[in-house]
Design a protein around this motif. Structure first.
Motif, PDB file in Angstrom:
ATOM      1  N   LEU A  46     -88.227 -84.845   4.776  1.00 57.60           N
ATOM      2  CA  LEU A  46     -88.190 -86.307   4.706  1.00 57.60           C
ATOM      3  C   LEU A  46     -86.974 -86.836   5.450  1.00 57.60           C
ATOM      4  CD1 LEU A  46     -89.203 -89.031   3.717  1.00 57.60           C
ATOM      5  CD2 LEU A  46     -88.086 -88.577   1.507  1.00 57.60           C
ATOM      6  N   ARG A  47     -85.852 -86.179   5.261  1.00 54.65           N
ATOM      7  CA  ARG A  47     -84.659 -86.603   5.999  1.00 54.65           C
ATOM      8  C   ARG A  47     -84.899 -86.473   7.495  1.00 54.65           C
ATOM      9  NH1 ARG A  47     -78.556 -83.875   6.081  1.00 54.65           N
ATOM     10  NH2 ARG A  47     -77.657 -85.429   7.486  1.00 54.65           N
ATOM     11  N   GLY A  48     -85.600 -85.442   7.894  1.00 59.37           N
ATOM     12  CA  GLY A  48     -85.871 -85.232   9.313  1.00 59.37           C
ATOM     13  C   GLY A  48     -86.705 -86.342   9.917  1.00 59.37           C
ATOM     14  N   ILE A  49     -87.771 -86.772   9.225  1.00 57.68           N
ATOM     15  CA  ILE A  49     -88.605 -87.826   9.810  1.00 57.68           C
ATOM     16  C   ILE A  49     -87.883 -89.174   9.765  1.00 57.68           C
ATOM     17  CG2 ILE A  49     -90.745 -86.605   9.254  1.00 57.68           C
ATOM     18  CD1 ILE A  49     -91.216 -88.751   7.055  1.00 57.68           C
ATOM     19  N   ILE A  50     -87.036 -89.369   8.750  1.00 53.61           N
ATOM     20  CA  ILE A  50     -86.248 -90.604   8.687  1.00 53.61           C
ATOM     21  C   ILE A  50     -85.285 -90.675   9.874  1.00 53.61           C
ATOM     22  CG2 ILE A  50     -84.405 -91.781   7.411  1.00 53.61           C
ATOM     23  CD1 ILE A  50     -85.784 -90.867   4.817  1.00 53.61           C
ATOM     24  N   ASN A  51     -84.578 -89.564  10.133  1.00 50.17           N
ATOM     25  CA  ASN A  51     -83.618 -89.533  11.239  1.00 50.17           C
ATOM     26  C   ASN A  51     -84.307 -89.729  12.585  1.00 50.17           C
ATOM     27  OD1 ASN A  51     -81.590 -89.113   9.422  1.00 50.17           O
ATOM     28  ND2 ASN A  51     -81.215 -86.974   9.962  1.00 50.17           N
ATOM     29  N   ALA A  52     -85.442 -89.054  12.763  1.00 48.13           N
ATOM     30  CA  ALA A  52     -86.152 -89.161  14.042  1.00 48.13           C
ATOM     31  C   ALA A  52     -86.671 -90.583  14.254  1.00 48.13           C
ATOM     32  CB  ALA A  52     -87.304 -88.159  14.079  1.00 48.13           C
ATOM     33  N   ASN A  53     -87.176 -91.188  13.202  1.00 53.03           N
ATOM     34  CA  ASN A  53     -87.678 -92.559  13.316  1.00 53.03           C
ATOM     35  C   ASN A  53     -86.536 -93.529  13.627  1.00 53.03           C
ATOM     36  OD1 ASN A  53     -89.759 -94.705  12.914  1.00 53.03           O
ATOM     37  ND2 ASN A  53     -88.439 -95.231  11.168  1.00 53.03           N
ATOM     38  N   ALA A  54     -85.387 -93.333  12.960  1.00 50.17           N
ATOM     39  CA  ALA A  54     -84.234 -94.191  13.223  1.00 50.17           C
ATOM     40  C   ALA A  54     -83.761 -94.037  14.660  1.00 50.17           C
ATOM     41  CB  ALA A  54     -83.104 -93.864  12.254  1.00 50.17           C
ATOM     42  N   ARG A  55     -83.747 -92.796  15.155  1.00 48.60           N
ATOM     43  CA  ARG A  55     -83.313 -92.548  16.527  1.00 48.60           C
ATOM     44  C   ARG A  55     -84.236 -93.271  17.516  1.00 48.60           C
ATOM     45  NH1 ARG A  55     -83.066 -87.605  16.065  1.00 48.60           N
ATOM     46  NH2 ARG A  55     -80.825 -87.326  15.711  1.00 48.60           N
ATOM     47  N   SER A  56     -85.523 -93.289  17.215  1.00 47.54           N
ATOM     48  CA  SER A  56     -86.478 -93.973  18.101  1.00 47.54           C
ATOM     49  C   SER A  56     -86.272 -95.480  18.088  1.00 47.54           C
ATOM     50  CB  SER A  56     -87.916 -93.644  17.685  1.00 47.54           C
ATOM     51  OG  SER A  56     -88.261 -94.295  16.471  1.00 47.54           O
ATOM     52  N   ARG A  57     -85.563 -95.968  17.061  1.00 41.71           N
ATOM     53  CA  ARG A  57     -85.275 -97.408  16.939  1.00 41.71           C
ATOM     54  C   ARG A  57     -83.858 -97.745  17.404  1.00 41.71           C
ATOM     55  NH1 ARG A  57     -90.135 -99.870  14.605  1.00 41.71           N
ATOM     56  NH2 ARG A  57     -91.262 -98.078  13.775  1.00 41.71           N
ATOM     57  N   GLY A  58     -83.184 -96.769  18.031  1.00 47.06           N
ATOM     58  CA  GLY A  58     -81.862 -97.017  18.579  1.00 47.06           C
ATOM     59  C   GLY A  58     -80.699 -96.766  17.635  1.00 47.06           C
ATOM     60  N   VAL A  59     -80.954 -96.086  16.514  1.00 50.23           N
ATOM     61  CA  VAL A  59     -79.909 -95.777  15.542  1.00 50.23           C
ATOM     62  C   VAL A  59     -79.570 -94.293  15.630  1.00 50.23           C
ATOM     63  CG1 VAL A  59     -79.294 -95.694  13.086  1.00 50.23           C
ATOM     64  CG2 VAL A  59     -80.612 -97.615  13.981  1.00 50.23           C
ATOM     65  N   ASP A  60     -78.275 -93.984  15.807  1.00 51.43           N
ATOM     66  CA  ASP A  60     -77.823 -92.600  15.865  1.00 51.43           C
ATOM     67  C   ASP A  60     -77.623 -92.104  14.434  1.00 51.43           C
ATOM     68  OD1 ASP A  60     -76.654 -90.158  16.214  1.00 51.43           O
ATOM     69  OD2 ASP A  60     -74.997 -90.871  17.478  1.00 51.43           O
ATOM     70  N   PRO A  61     -78.437 -91.155  13.972  1.00 49.62           N
ATOM     71  CA  PRO A  61     -78.315 -90.673  12.593  1.00 49.62           C
ATOM     72  C   PRO A  61     -76.943 -90.060  12.281  1.00 49.62           C
ATOM     73  CG  PRO A  61     -80.402 -89.974  13.556  1.00 49.62           C
ATOM     74  CD  PRO A  61     -79.569 -90.535  14.681  1.00 49.62           C
ATOM     75  N   ASP A  62     -76.274 -89.556  13.292  1.00 46.95           N
ATOM     76  CA  ASP A  62     -74.977 -88.909  13.046  1.00 46.95           C
ATOM     77  C   ASP A  62     -73.872 -89.911  12.727  1.00 46.95           C
ATOM     78  OD1 ASP A  62     -76.082 -86.391  13.509  1.00 46.95           O
ATOM     79  OD2 ASP A  62     -75.687 -86.484  15.672  1.00 46.95           O
ATOM     80  N   THR A  63     -74.049 -91.132  13.179  1.00 46.18           N
ATOM     81  CA  THR A  63     -73.004 -92.152  12.974  1.00 46.18           C
ATOM     82  C   THR A  63     -73.481 -93.333  12.148  1.00 46.18           C
ATOM     83  OG1 THR A  63     -73.576 -93.234  15.063  1.00 46.18           O
ATOM     84  CG2 THR A  63     -71.874 -91.517  15.143  1.00 46.18           C
ATOM     85  N   ALA A  64     -74.698 -93.258  11.630  1.00 44.63           N
ATOM     86  CA  ALA A  64     -75.263 -94.381  10.875  1.00 44.63           C
ATOM     87  C   ALA A  64     -74.438 -94.662   9.633  1.00 44.63           C
ATOM     88  CB  ALA A  64     -76.705 -94.077  10.484  1.00 44.63           C
ATOM     89  N   THR A  65     -74.267 -95.942   9.321  1.00 45.02           N
ATOM     90  CA  THR A  65     -73.528 -96.367   8.138  1.00 45.02           C
ATOM     91  C   THR A  65     -74.398 -97.301   7.299  1.00 45.02           C
ATOM     92  OG1 THR A  65     -72.565 -98.243   9.332  1.00 45.02           O
ATOM     93  CG2 THR A  65     -71.297 -96.182   9.290  1.00 45.02           C
ATOM     94  N   TRP A  66     -73.911 -97.657   6.124  1.00 46.75           N
ATOM     95  CA  TRP A  66     -74.673 -98.480   5.183  1.00 46.75           C
ATOM     96  C   TRP A  66     -74.602 -99.961   5.613  1.00 46.75           C
ATOM     97  CZ3 TRP A  66     -78.162 -97.076   1.713  1.00 46.75           C
ATOM     98  CH2 TRP A  66     -78.568 -97.995   0.735  1.00 46.75           C
ATOM     99  N   THR A  67     -75.261-100.245   6.715  1.00 46.78           N
ATOM    100  CA  THR A  67     -75.289-101.624   7.228  1.00 46.78           C
ATOM    101  C   THR A  67     -76.692-101.979   7.670  1.00 46.78           C
ATOM    102  OG1 THR A  67     -74.678-100.807   9.441  1.00 46.78           O
ATOM    103  CG2 THR A  67     -72.900-101.599   8.000  1.00 46.78           C
TER     104      THR A  67
END
Length: 268
Positions: free
Chosen positions: A247-268
């Motif tokens: 689940l974490r994997g698909i969340i990260n991949a989906n976020a990356r496709s939306r321009g969000v870097d999972p490695d640096t993502a913050t609670w914003t």
């Protein structure tokens, strides 16, 4: 010798203002518009307020507190006795409507206050009946202790305050279907970053959105807890071994496709 001493039945504007609890400037304004004019004079020619003037001021204050405009107050005070009841009755109707609206607001605020503290307006028995025997009502209190001072908790509480047991039942059923679909997709080998994987991640983010607005960056942060928090990990792995990491994997991949870097993502 003061003007007050020379005219014991009248009061200066300063003394009158102090007596009735308004400013001198207010009395000057009321004098200028003809609402309350001092009717007496001191020996030195200063205008003084008589007892009748002060009584009129008190009536003005009462009507002003009721929300009447100053020009309406003047008309009311200057009206003949038979005509004075009409504006008062109209004001009473407006006050009754206002009280009704305020009571409605109060009735809406009370459950919001309770929801802010309790998190969910269901008894422990109702929670177990709706969310299943694995549900622990103490989780809500733990969540409040952890996030109770965040804007997301406030948003969650506001939405919870208006939800019935039937609403929560529908949310629980939707969550159960989603969880089953996630487990089935994981078993079927759906890969993070695929169209199906991204769609499932969006469905999961939307399910979080039932409680508070969840950005893709916030979704990534939640995905981290599914792996790092023992409680979340146990919950998902009990449904399907390895589901939390997938689940974490698909969340990260989906976020990356939306321009969000999972490695640096913050609670914003």
């Amino acid at each position: 010798m003061s003007d007050d001493a020379l005219a014991p039945d009248g009061m200066t504007v300063g003394s009158t203002a102090a007596l009735v609890g308004v400013t001198v400037r207010t009395l000057h304004h009321w004098d200028a518009i003809g609402l309350v004019r001092p009717s007496e004079r001191s020996h030195s020619g200063y205008r003084l307020y008589s007892p009748a003037d002060v009584a009129r001021i008190h009536r003005v204050l009462i009507y002003r507190e009721l929300g009447m405009p100053l020009d309406g107050i003047g008309d009311l005070l200057d009206a003949e006795a038979p005509d004075a009841t009409a504006p008062l009755r109209q004001q009473r109707e407006q006050l009754a409507e206002r009280i009704s609206r305020l009571q409605g607001m109060l009735n809406a605020v009370d459950p919001m206050i309770e929801a802010t503290s309790a998190g969910i307006l269901l008894s422990a028995e109702e929670q177990v009946a709706i969310f299943g025997t694995d549900w622990q009502p103490s989780w809500v209190a733990e969540a409040h202790d952890r996030w109770g001072d965040t804007p997301q908790w406030a948003q969650y509480a506001e939405r919870s305050a208006h939800r019935t047991a039937e609403d929560w039942q529908q949310i629980a059923e939707n969550t159960s279907v989603l969880t089953a679909d996630l487990a089935a997709a994981k078993r079927a080998g759906v890969t993070p970053g695929s169209a199906e994987g991204n769609a499932l991640a969006e469905r999961h983010r939307a399910s979080i959105g039932m409680y508070f607005d969840c950005s893709h960056s916030m979704h990534v942060c939640l995905g981290r807890t599914y792996v790092n928090d023992p409680g979340y990990a146990a919950y998902y792995n009990a449904i399907e071994p390895g589901l939390n990491s997938w689940l974490r994997g698909i969340i990260n991949a989906n976020a990356r496709s939306r321009g969000v870097d999972p490695d640096t993502a913050t609670w914003t």
